[in-house]
Design a protein around this motif. Sequence first.
Motif, PDB file in Angstrom:
ATOM      1  N   HIS A 106       0.806  -0.971   0.266  1.00  0.00           N
ATOM      2  CA  HIS A 106       0.015   0.529  -0.038  1.00  0.00           C
ATOM      3  C   HIS A 106       0.725   1.592  -0.068  1.00  0.00           C
ATOM      4  O   HIS A 106       1.478   1.384   0.425  1.00  0.00           O
ATOM      5  N   PHE A 107       0.695   1.807  -1.363  1.00  0.00           N
ATOM      6  CA  PHE A 107       1.518   3.304  -0.885  1.00  0.00           C
ATOM      7  C   PHE A 107       1.145   4.044  -0.412  1.00  0.00           C
ATOM      8  O   PHE A 107      -0.192   4.745  -0.848  1.00  0.00           O
ATOM      9  N   GLY A 108       1.973   5.728  -0.056  1.00  0.00           N
ATOM     10  CA  GLY A 108       1.849   6.444  -0.026  1.00  0.00           C
ATOM     11  C   GLY A 108       1.462   7.500  -1.349  1.00  0.00           C
ATOM     12  O   GLY A 108       2.061   6.876  -1.463  1.00  0.00           O
ATOM     13  N   ASP A 109       0.985   8.975  -1.100  1.00  0.00           N
ATOM     14  CA  ASP A 109       1.567   9.508  -2.103  1.00  0.00           C
ATOM     15  C   ASP A 109       2.322  10.248  -2.115  1.00  0.00           C
ATOM     16  O   ASP A 109       2.985  11.254  -3.590  1.00  0.00           O
ATOM     17  N   GLY A 110       3.777  10.640  -1.685  1.00  0.00           N
ATOM     18  CA  GLY A 110       5.281  10.367  -2.157  1.00  0.00           C
ATOM     19  C   GLY A 110       4.935  11.894  -1.413  1.00  0.00           C
ATOM     20  O   GLY A 110       4.708  12.470  -1.353  1.00  0.00           O
ATOM     21  N   THR A 111       6.670  12.247  -1.405  1.00  0.00           N
ATOM     22  CA  THR A 111       6.853  13.291  -1.399  1.00  0.00           C
ATOM     23  C   THR A 111       7.878  13.768  -2.304  1.00  0.00           C
ATOM     24  O   THR A 111       8.849  13.559  -2.933  1.00  0.00           O
ATOM     25  N   ARG A 112       6.576  15.050  -3.567  1.00  0.00           N
ATOM     26  CA  ARG A 112       7.842  15.631  -4.424  1.00  0.00           C
ATOM     27  C   ARG A 112       9.125  16.059  -4.208  1.00  0.00           C
ATOM     28  O   ARG A 112       9.157  17.021  -3.095  1.00  0.00           O
ATOM     29  N   LEU A 113      10.304  15.583  -4.457  1.00  0.00           N
ATOM     30  CA  LEU A 113      11.722  16.370  -3.812  1.00  0.00           C
ATOM     31  C   LEU A 113      11.729  17.568  -5.167  1.00  0.00           C
ATOM     32  O   LEU A 113      12.463  16.666  -5.938  1.00  0.00           O
TER      33      LEU A 113
ATOM     34  N   ALA B  31       8.180 -15.317  -8.956  1.00  0.00           N
ATOM     35  CA  ALA B  31       7.362 -15.808  -8.012  1.00  0.00           C
ATOM     36  C   ALA B  31       6.083 -15.563  -8.221  1.00  0.00           C
ATOM     37  O   ALA B  31       5.445 -16.175  -8.042  1.00  0.00           O
ATOM     38  N   TYR B  32       6.256 -13.831  -7.933  1.00  0.00           N
ATOM     39  CA  TYR B  32       5.300 -12.962  -8.263  1.00  0.00           C
ATOM     40  C   TYR B  32       4.966 -12.245  -9.180  1.00  0.00           C
ATOM     41  O   TYR B  32       6.042 -11.523  -9.617  1.00  0.00           O
ATOM     42  N   LEU B  33       3.635 -11.572 -10.209  1.00  0.00           N
ATOM     43  CA  LEU B  33       3.942 -10.831 -10.819  1.00  0.00           C
ATOM     44  C   LEU B  33       3.084  -9.620 -10.830  1.00  0.00           C
ATOM     45  O   LEU B  33       1.178 -10.726 -10.518  1.00  0.00           O
ATOM     46  N   GLN B  34       2.741  -8.281 -10.171  1.00  0.00           N
ATOM     47  CA  GLN B  34       1.308  -7.815 -10.140  1.00  0.00           C
ATOM     48  C   GLN B  34       1.574  -6.802 -10.197  1.00  0.00           C
ATOM     49  O   GLN B  34       2.272  -6.440 -11.491  1.00  0.00           O
ATOM     50  N   TRP B  35       0.047  -5.921 -11.027  1.00  0.00           N
ATOM     51  CA  TRP B  35       0.015  -5.152 -11.846  1.00  0.00           C
ATOM     52  C   TRP B  35      -0.560  -3.817 -10.625  1.00  0.00           C
ATOM     53  O   TRP B  35      -1.358  -4.088  -9.712  1.00  0.00           O
ATOM     54  N   TYR B  36      -0.426  -2.738 -10.656  1.00  0.00           N
ATOM     55  CA  TYR B  36      -0.665  -1.319 -10.262  1.00  0.00           C
ATOM     56  C   TYR B  36      -1.238  -0.818 -11.195  1.00  0.00           C
ATOM     57  O   TYR B  36      -0.577  -0.943 -12.327  1.00  0.00           O
ATOM     58  N   ARG B  37      -2.283   0.998 -10.391  1.00  0.00           N
ATOM     59  CA  ARG B  37      -2.252   1.244 -11.301  1.00  0.00           C
ATOM     60  C   ARG B  37      -2.158   2.766 -10.336  1.00  0.00           C
ATOM     61  O   ARG B  37      -1.868   3.429  -9.453  1.00  0.00           O
ATOM     62  N   GLN B  38      -1.304   3.543 -11.704  1.00  0.00           N
ATOM     63  CA  GLN B  38      -0.983   5.199 -10.560  1.00  0.00           C
ATOM     64  C   GLN B  38      -1.716   5.894 -11.241  1.00  0.00           C
ATOM     65  O   GLN B  38      -1.725   5.944 -12.395  1.00  0.00           O
ATOM     66  N   ASP B  39      -2.643   6.914 -10.587  1.00  0.00           N
ATOM     67  CA  ASP B  39      -2.740   8.144 -11.538  1.00  0.00           C
ATOM     68  C   ASP B  39      -1.760   9.404 -11.521  1.00  0.00           C
ATOM     69  O   ASP B  39      -1.151   9.701  -9.920  1.00  0.00           O
ATOM     70  N   PRO B  40      -1.906  10.476 -11.722  1.00  0.00           N
ATOM     71  CA  PRO B  40      -1.056  11.858 -11.522  1.00  0.00           C
ATOM     72  C   PRO B  40      -0.970  11.973 -10.511  1.00  0.00           C
ATOM     73  O   PRO B  40      -2.099  12.550  -9.835  1.00  0.00           O
ATOM     74  N   GLY B  41       0.317  12.346 -10.224  1.00  0.00           N
ATOM     75  CA  GLY B  41       0.602  12.840  -8.433  1.00  0.00           C
ATOM     76  C   GLY B  41       0.489  11.922  -6.739  1.00  0.00           C
ATOM     77  O   GLY B  41       0.329  12.246  -6.036  1.00  0.00           O
ATOM     78  N   ARG B  42      -0.375  10.736  -7.237  1.00  0.00           N
ATOM     79  CA  ARG B  42      -0.751   9.610  -6.021  1.00  0.00           C
ATOM     80  C   ARG B  42       0.842   8.676  -6.337  1.00  0.00           C
ATOM     81  O   ARG B  42       0.669   8.600  -7.644  1.00  0.00           O
ATOM     82  N   GLY B  43       0.261   7.252  -5.283  1.00  0.00           N
ATOM     83  CA  GLY B  43       1.793   7.017  -5.338  1.00  0.00           C
ATOM     84  C   GLY B  43       0.621   5.554  -5.995  1.00  0.00           C
ATOM     85  O   GLY B  43      -0.778   5.414  -6.569  1.00  0.00           O
ATOM     86  N   PRO B  44       1.235   4.350  -6.289  1.00  0.00           N
ATOM     87  CA  PRO B  44       1.135   3.341  -7.164  1.00  0.00           C
ATOM     88  C   PRO B  44      -0.542   2.561  -6.443  1.00  0.00           C
ATOM     89  O   PRO B  44      -0.123   2.369  -4.942  1.00  0.00           O
ATOM     90  N   VAL B  45      -1.548   1.627  -6.731  1.00  0.00           N
ATOM     91  CA  VAL B  45      -2.809   1.564  -6.585  1.00  0.00           C
ATOM     92  C   VAL B  45      -2.654  -0.288  -6.431  1.00  0.00           C
ATOM     93  O   VAL B  45      -2.300  -0.725  -7.819  1.00  0.00           O
ATOM     94  N   PHE B  46      -2.441  -0.956  -5.778  1.00  0.00           N
ATOM     95  CA  PHE B  46      -2.140  -2.313  -6.433  1.00  0.00           C
ATOM     96  C   PHE B  46      -3.432  -2.991  -6.685  1.00  0.00           C
ATOM     97  O   PHE B  46      -5.125  -2.708  -6.550  1.00  0.00           O
ATOM     98  N   LEU B  47      -3.843  -3.783  -7.896  1.00  0.00           N
ATOM     99  CA  LEU B  47      -4.928  -4.573  -8.821  1.00  0.00           C
ATOM    100  C   LEU B  47      -5.040  -5.336  -8.321  1.00  0.00           C
ATOM    101  O   LEU B  47      -5.900  -6.046  -8.099  1.00  0.00           O
TER     102      LEU B  47
END
Lengths: 116, 112
Positions: A106-113, B31-47
């Motif tokens: 689970h990712f956070g939205d990051g820190t842009r440096l 062993a594992y392959l994952q796919w994530y979605r990432q929107d601009p300015g946000r962190g990746p989200v596991f799918l």
Amino acid sequence: DTGVSQDPRHKITKRGQNVTFRCDPISEHNRLYWYRQTLGQGPEFLTYFQNEAQLEKSRLLSDRFSAERPKGSFSTLEIQRTEQGDSAMYLCASSSSGEGAHQPQHFGDGTRLSIL
Amino acid sequence: SQKIEQNSEALNIQEGKTATLTCNYTNYSPAYLQWYRQDPGRGPVFLLLIRENEKEKRKERLKVTFDTTLKQSLFHITASQPADSATYLCALRYSSASKIIFGSGTRLSIRP
């Protein structure tokens, strides 16, 4: 579940300054990861903690970078003597160590440096 | 060292069609392959996650396949919607103790 939070969201600093970022993981997660992401690229692994132990560090992590997770909860990532090439998004992720490796991160939205 | 290749060019799809994204890797299979979605300015989200001994995994409109012979995973979004527009990241993991290696992602745009 409040999610992974990172602070600050944005940091602008002059070259040569030190910066520190904070990550608060999901409370029940014992694994915490730091990544760096530049424009048009995927996240690059930097380092990983299980509880308070730092178990792996990337060769990308030069001696100017240090990460800590003193009580196995929040973590800090410090960059000393920043350089232009350090400009990036720094992402934190957490997961549980549950059943095998298939616990999603689970990712956070990051820190842009941005280094001026 | 392991390399992951995803379509570097953006993929533009008409709404309602199936979007198919490709992830190719070199060397040995994870062993594992994952796919994530990432929107601009946000962190990746596991799918989705698929294991090396699985051929296919589905979740709602999403489907992932994993071919260890071709060293390839395909990610499908059926009945695509403009809200599916994002960058999709493929990620590999070799063991429970190892780091995750991400591809550079494919930007998907769904036009109405």
